[in-house]
Write a protein that holds these residues in place. Structure first.
Motif, PDB file in Angstrom:
ATOM      1  N   TYR A  29       0.233  -1.427   0.306  1.00  0.00           N
ATOM      2  CA  TYR A  29      -0.190  -0.217  -0.391  1.00  0.00           C
ATOM      3  C   TYR A  29       1.241   1.473   0.226  1.00  0.00           C
ATOM      4  O   TYR A  29       2.393   1.314   0.180  1.00  0.00           O
ATOM      5  CB  TYR A  29      -1.247  -0.033   0.939  1.00  0.00           C
ATOM      6  CG  TYR A  29      -1.948  -1.169   1.730  1.00  0.00           C
ATOM      7  CD1 TYR A  29      -2.895  -1.485   1.063  1.00  0.00           C
ATOM      8  CD2 TYR A  29      -1.059  -1.818   2.888  1.00  0.00           C
ATOM      9  CE1 TYR A  29      -3.879  -2.473   0.994  1.00  0.00           C
ATOM     10  CE2 TYR A  29      -1.963  -3.783   3.087  1.00  0.00           C
ATOM     11  CZ  TYR A  29      -2.855  -3.501   2.051  1.00  0.00           C
ATOM     12  OH  TYR A  29      -3.597  -5.100   2.277  1.00  0.00           O
ATOM     13  N   ASP A  58      -3.850   0.792  -2.610  1.00  0.00           N
ATOM     14  CA  ASP A  58      -3.605  -1.052  -2.804  1.00  0.00           C
ATOM     15  C   ASP A  58      -2.915  -0.909  -4.402  1.00  0.00           C
ATOM     16  O   ASP A  58      -3.285  -1.225  -5.462  1.00  0.00           O
ATOM     17  CB  ASP A  58      -5.014  -2.074  -2.775  1.00  0.00           C
ATOM     18  CG  ASP A  58      -4.511  -3.316  -2.763  1.00  0.00           C
ATOM     19  OD1 ASP A  58      -3.157  -3.888  -2.830  1.00  0.00           O
ATOM     20  OD2 ASP A  58      -4.660  -4.020  -2.003  1.00  0.00           O
ATOM     21  N   GLU A  80      -6.794  -0.083  -6.078  1.00  0.00           N
ATOM     22  CA  GLU A  80      -7.434   0.107  -5.626  1.00  0.00           C
ATOM     23  C   GLU A  80      -7.659   1.111  -4.902  1.00  0.00           C
ATOM     24  O   GLU A  80      -6.479   1.178  -4.159  1.00  0.00           O
ATOM     25  CB  GLU A  80      -8.392  -1.081  -4.714  1.00  0.00           C
ATOM     26  CG  GLU A  80      -9.231  -1.898  -6.113  1.00  0.00           C
ATOM     27  CD  GLU A  80      -9.631  -3.441  -4.792  1.00  0.00           C
ATOM     28  OE1 GLU A  80     -11.193  -3.401  -5.371  1.00  0.00           O
ATOM     29  OE2 GLU A  80      -9.283  -3.331  -4.629  1.00  0.00           O
ATOM     30  N   ILE A  82      -8.477   2.993  -0.997  1.00  0.00           N
ATOM     31  CA  ILE A  82      -9.014   2.800   0.225  1.00  0.00           C
ATOM     32  C   ILE A  82      -9.576   3.756   0.984  1.00  0.00           C
ATOM     33  O   ILE A  82      -8.416   4.660   1.303  1.00  0.00           O
ATOM     34  CB  ILE A  82      -8.318   1.584   1.086  1.00  0.00           C
ATOM     35  CG1 ILE A  82      -7.882  -0.025   0.500  1.00  0.00           C
ATOM     36  CG2 ILE A  82      -8.727   1.770   2.079  1.00  0.00           C
ATOM     37  CD1 ILE A  82      -6.561  -0.738   1.661  1.00  0.00           C
ATOM     38  N   ALA A 124     -11.428   5.830   3.690  1.00  0.00           N
ATOM     39  CA  ALA A 124     -11.974   5.982   5.040  1.00  0.00           C
ATOM     40  C   ALA A 124     -12.245   6.982   5.449  1.00  0.00           C
ATOM     41  O   ALA A 124     -11.870   8.323   5.600  1.00  0.00           O
ATOM     42  CB  ALA A 124     -10.624   5.649   6.058  1.00  0.00           C
ATOM     43  N   GLN A 161      -6.306  -7.304   6.510  1.00  0.00           N
ATOM     44  CA  GLN A 161      -8.321  -6.425   5.340  1.00  0.00           C
ATOM     45  C   GLN A 161      -7.688  -5.427   4.458  1.00  0.00           C
ATOM     46  O   GLN A 161      -8.838  -5.139   4.815  1.00  0.00           O
ATOM     47  CB  GLN A 161      -8.992  -6.514   7.012  1.00  0.00           C
ATOM     48  CG  GLN A 161      -9.479  -7.658   7.472  1.00  0.00           C
ATOM     49  CD  GLN A 161      -9.804  -8.771   6.855  1.00  0.00           C
ATOM     50  OE1 GLN A 161     -10.534  -8.548   5.968  1.00  0.00           O
ATOM     51  NE2 GLN A 161      -9.589  -9.995   7.319  1.00  0.00           N
ATOM     52  N   GLY A 162      -6.621  -4.662   4.668  1.00  0.00           N
ATOM     53  CA  GLY A 162      -6.939  -3.171   3.939  1.00  0.00           C
ATOM     54  C   GLY A 162      -8.056  -2.325   4.393  1.00  0.00           C
ATOM     55  O   GLY A 162      -7.932  -1.511   3.308  1.00  0.00           O
ATOM     56  N   ARG A 163      -7.704  -2.273   5.903  1.00  0.00           N
ATOM     57  CA  ARG A 163      -9.193  -1.331   6.814  1.00  0.00           C
ATOM     58  C   ARG A 163      -8.455  -0.837   7.530  1.00  0.00           C
ATOM     59  O   ARG A 163      -7.541  -0.920   7.991  1.00  0.00           O
ATOM     60  CB  ARG A 163     -10.100  -1.834   6.865  1.00  0.00           C
ATOM     61  CG  ARG A 163     -10.626  -2.664   6.030  1.00  0.00           C
ATOM     62  CD  ARG A 163     -11.797  -3.379   6.250  1.00  0.00           C
ATOM     63  NE  ARG A 163     -12.822  -4.142   5.041  1.00  0.00           N
ATOM     64  CZ  ARG A 163     -13.361  -3.253   4.189  1.00  0.00           C
ATOM     65  NH1 ARG A 163     -14.026  -2.370   3.908  1.00  0.00           N
ATOM     66  NH2 ARG A 163     -13.794  -4.304   2.464  1.00  0.00           N
ATOM     67  N   LYS A 200     -12.096   0.538  -3.322  1.00  0.00           N
ATOM     68  CA  LYS A 200     -12.642  -0.621  -2.984  1.00  0.00           C
ATOM     69  C   LYS A 200     -13.644  -0.321  -2.158  1.00  0.00           C
ATOM     70  O   LYS A 200     -13.996   0.643  -1.209  1.00  0.00           O
ATOM     71  CB  LYS A 200     -11.511  -0.840  -2.074  1.00  0.00           C
ATOM     72  CG  LYS A 200     -11.461  -2.334  -1.298  1.00  0.00           C
ATOM     73  CD  LYS A 200     -10.674  -2.118  -0.868  1.00  0.00           C
ATOM     74  CE  LYS A 200     -10.080  -4.060  -0.123  1.00  0.00           C
ATOM     75  NZ  LYS A 200      -8.788  -3.878   0.598  1.00  0.00           N
ATOM     76  N   GLU A 201     -14.661  -1.743  -2.378  1.00  0.00           N
ATOM     77  CA  GLU A 201     -16.159  -1.939  -1.560  1.00  0.00           C
ATOM     78  C   GLU A 201     -16.165  -2.768   0.078  1.00  0.00           C
ATOM     79  O   GLU A 201     -14.626  -2.750  -0.025  1.00  0.00           O
ATOM     80  CB  GLU A 201     -16.632  -2.654  -2.473  1.00  0.00           C
ATOM     81  CG  GLU A 201     -17.468  -1.900  -3.444  1.00  0.00           C
ATOM     82  CD  GLU A 201     -17.772  -0.934  -4.104  1.00  0.00           C
ATOM     83  OE1 GLU A 201     -18.420  -0.761  -3.337  1.00  0.00           O
ATOM     84  OE2 GLU A 201     -17.680  -0.191  -5.153  1.00  0.00           O
TER      85      GLU A 201
END
Length: 489
Positions: free
Chosen positions: A230, A263, A268, A270, A272, A324-326, A488-489
């Motif tokens: 990332y 990512d 994608e 990400i 937040a 999780q990439g979150r 990203k969803e």
């Protein structure tokens, strides 16, 4: 025959009066005034030689003898102190953890003077990185003047151009970032027509359009996650406003900014909500050494430039889950700008997880234009902070980055003349003690820096020389074919 002998005697007398090395030197009860100021600095083994000029009227010869506390010596004699690279490396290696005594003599008005000795300390901490990357730009506050990305071998005097404006005219390049000094992961941003975000992995270039319907601008101010999966970017636009009269010339500012994460495996973004608020400006992302947190600066939205004095940034952090990439949902404020009536920006955690270095100014989210910009250090074990008085000056200190082992750091400072930012290096030990900084060495430093009308900015260490194909970058810029990122969803 007698005429020949007389001419020869006159010639010998002339040579004796113009001896190239000290003879009958008169002792001076002070240390020499040298440029750069290398008196009492601490250097790593194998750094480029600390060549210097002696400042003063009427000086036409400089003689410098360097003697190691653990043995060895070297000598330089000429218009300035110009040391042999191999001999300098051998001497610093022999005296690792020791010190070098420098004896300086000068010839002035046909007479030799000898100054009091000074010392240079050789650090026990190695600086094994190959070099530094940086942007060189004339401080004309506009695109032009052949802005360029460069890399420099810090063990020699060799500089290499990576990408210059002459290859991509009328475009600005910035925010070049390697992954924790590893240039196999590299990103940079091209602004202007045909601009885009470059992500280079193992020498292969990929050009992105990171502007989407969900983001306000393309990415800049980048920082890699240590995994290399990332890369975080701030999405903003930089503006300038100029002062009338004496004092500060310019105010740089952002009227919006959010932080996003790319990512690089899936192309994608990400997003937040905590990093994309409408009321705040999130800027200058930086991951922790283990990748579990993202640090960033944030400030309340103001009507800039009219309300430029109200811009007070805090430094916050948010959890990140690499698997999780979150991002998490809890934001921790480490330094509260409005409460302290300060602005905290450019958080840079050391790669060993021990420290965090950051900028402190009275205002602004653009510290490079703030004369009061200083470097501060936070102990991440205790949360305690202090100003780095060992390296701060009366002018700008900014754009700092760590070496791969976190025992050295590089930063840009305008202390020399208030206009041009130059690169300085300093070391830090396990207890947080910092050494006197030294200017990036040049072969003939006075000539080099007096004739260079460029500022250095965004310096960073690299473990190896960057493999960069400028021709491919030029083709990609003019081809203007970009990978369109997805959300990203």
């Amino acid at each position: 025959m007698r005429k020949v002998l007389l001419i020869g005697l006159i010639g010998l007398l002339g040579l004796a009066g113009c001896r190239q090395e000290p003879v009958d030197a008169v002792l001076v009860k002070q240390q020499p005034a040298i440029y750069p100021d290398y008196i009492g600095v601490t250097v790593p083994v194998d750094i480029a030689p600390l060549n210097f000029n002696v400042i003063g009227e009427g000086i036409d010869r400089v003689d410098a003898q360097v003697t190691g506390s653990k043995g060895g010596s070297l000598h330089a004699n000429g218009e300035y102190a110009d040391f042999d690279i191999d001999e300098w490396h051998a001497l610093t290696e022999q005296n690792k953890g020791g010190e070098l005594k420098v004896t300086v003599c000068v010839r002035k008005d046909s007479k030799w003077l000898q100054y009091q000795d000074f010392k240079i300390y050789v650090s026990p901490y190695a600086l094994d990185d190959w070099g530094v990357t940086y942007r060189r730009i004339a401080p004309g506050y506009e695109v032009g003047g052949n802005i360029g990305m460069y890399q420099r071998d810090i063990h020699t005097f060799e500089e290499y151009a990576m990408l210059q404006e002459s290859a991509v005219p009328s475009r600005c390049m910035n925010c070049h970032t390697a992954n924790r000094t590893d240039p196999s992961r590299l990103t940079l941003q091209i602004r202007g027509e045909g601009g885009g975000t470059l992500v280079q992995i193992d020498g292969k270039q990929r050009w992105y359009d990171t502007k989407t319907d969900s983001t306000k601008a393309a990415g800049s101010y980048a920082y890699w996650h240590p995994s290399g999966k990332y890369c975080a970017y701030a999405t903003n636009a930089v503006h300038q406003a100029f002062f009338v009269g004496k004092g500060q010339r310019i105010e740089g500012y952002h009227n919006f900014s959010n932080v996003v994460l790319l990512d690089v495996r899936s192309d994608e973004l990400i997003l937040a909500p905590e990093l994309m608020t409408e009321t705040d400006l999130e800027i200058f992302p930086a991951f922790s050494h283990d990748g579990k947190y993202l640090y960033y600066s944030t400030s309340k939205s103001c009507q800039v430039p009219a309300e430029f004095m109200k811009v007070k940034c805090s430094i916050c952090r948010i959890d990140f889950d690499e698997t999780q990439g979150r991002f998490g949902h809890q934001v921790d404020t480490l330094l509260n700008g409005p409460k302290d009536n300060r602005s905290y920006t450019l958080a840079r955690p050391s790669y060993d997880g021990r420290w965090m270095m950051y900028n402190v100014t009275s205002r602004s989210n653009f510290p490079v234009f703030q004369p009061d910009a200083d470097l501060w250090l936070m102990d991440l074990k205790t949360g305690e902070s202090r100003p780095l008085t060992e390296v701060n000056s009366k002018d700008v200190e900014s754009y700092h980055n760590w070496s791969s082992d976190s025992h050295w750091f590089v930063f840009a400072s305008k202390r020399e003349n208030g206009m041009f930012a130059q690169l300085f290096f300093a070391s830090i030990d396990d207890k947080g003690r910092v050494t006197k900084p030294f200017l990036l060495p040049q072969r003939n430093p006075k000539k080099f820096y007096q004739e260079l009308f460029d500022s250095y900015n965004v310096p960073d260490f690299t473990k190896t020389k960057v493999d960069f194909d400028a021709r491919e970058s030029q083709r990609q810029v003019f081809r203007n074919e970009r990978i369109k990122v997805k959300i990203k969803e």
